[in-house]
Design an enzyme around this catalytic site. Structure first.
Site, mmCIF file in Angstrom:
data_model
loop_
_atom_site.group_PDB
_atom_site.id
_atom_site.type_symbol
_atom_site.label_atom_id
_atom_site.label_comp_id
_atom_site.label_asym_id
_atom_site.label_seq_id
_atom_site.Cartn_x
_atom_site.Cartn_y
_atom_site.Cartn_z
ATOM 1 N N HIS A 227 -71.230 105.797 83.350
ATOM 2 C CA HIS A 227 -71.186 104.408 82.884
ATOM 3 C C HIS A 227 -70.440 103.576 83.910
ATOM 4 C CE1 HIS A 227 -67.324 106.158 81.650
ATOM 5 N NE2 HIS A 227 -66.843 104.929 81.811
ATOM 6 N N HIS B 121 -67.698 100.616 89.740
ATOM 7 C CA HIS B 121 -67.870 102.013 90.140
ATOM 8 C C HIS B 121 -68.355 102.855 88.973
ATOM 9 C CE1 HIS B 121 -63.828 101.916 88.326
ATOM 10 N NE2 HIS B 121 -64.074 103.179 87.965
#
Length: 218
Positions: free
Chosen positions: A134, A39
């Site tokens: 990220h 995720h």
């Protein structure tokens, strides 16, 4: 972190499977680390107190992403780092993307900075200065990572993403990172935009205790 908004590759897709297998593979090197879903955290600290709030947040996500050209990938990765902190131990850093930053800023303004008269400016400042999109591949307290493990990590990422990684000189590496690699070719097998999934997740306690409160795919 409390309640966070995640942007995930669609369940069952090749992107999701590649990243999930990579996360599991790296976890096997550090057995005390958790396995978690791939995720991108869009924002944390959501003002979310009920199921209705969860639904409103997800509805806003759908509206925001529908305003973006469907062929425009939101997620591309530009490098990989081994970090010093637990949640950023091994990370794929995202390339800057104005659409992704715009979604994050909107969600921050509407669902985090809710009681602030200058919430528009605060959200814009946060998106500019603090939002660092990220995808984490490993959570771990281990520091520093040994050179032997770093080589194994590099090999597994290269094999999983079909990329070649080149170690950056230490002077080009942030103080927050132990090690950084650049990619000599773009790992396009793991870029995504739509279809995708947004999830509202209660992130309290160890990662094994985190709970998805709701999600929507688009």
């Amino acid at each position: 972190m409390a309640i966070a908004l995640w942007y995930c590759p669609p369940q069952g897709s090749a992107v999701h499977e590649s990243l999930q297998l990579l996360i599991t593979s790296l976890q096997s090197l550090f057995p005390n680390s958790p396995v978690f879903e791939p995720h991108i955290t869009i924002t944390s600290d959501l003002n979310c107190k009920s199921a209705d709030d969860v639904n409103r947040i997800l509805t806003s996500c759908v509206a925001a992403i529908r305003s973006i050209p469907p062929s425009q990938p939101l997620i591309n990765f530009q490098n990989c780092t081994i970090g010093k902190s637990y949640f950023r131990k091994v990370v794929l850093e995202c390339e800057p993307n104005r659409y992704l930053y715009s979604i994050a800023q909107i969600m921050r303004e509407v669902y985090v900075e809710v009681d602030d008269a200058s919430r528009t400016q605060r959200a814009a400042t946060w998106a500019r200065d603090e939002f660092k999109p990220h995808l984490s591949l490993l959570y771990s307290e281990v520091y520093p990572i040994s050179q032997a493990f770093a080589r194994v990590i590099q090999q597994r990422i290269e094999d999983a993403l079909n990329v070649q990684m080149v170690k950056e000189p230490q002077e080009n590496t942030s103080n927050a990172h132990q090690l950084q690699w650049s990619f000599t070719n773009e790992p396009d097998s793991v870029q995504w935009s739509r279809p995708s999934t947004f999830k509202v997740v209660r992130c309290e306690g160890p990662a094994s205790y985190w709970r998805v409160l709701g999600g929507t795919s688009i």
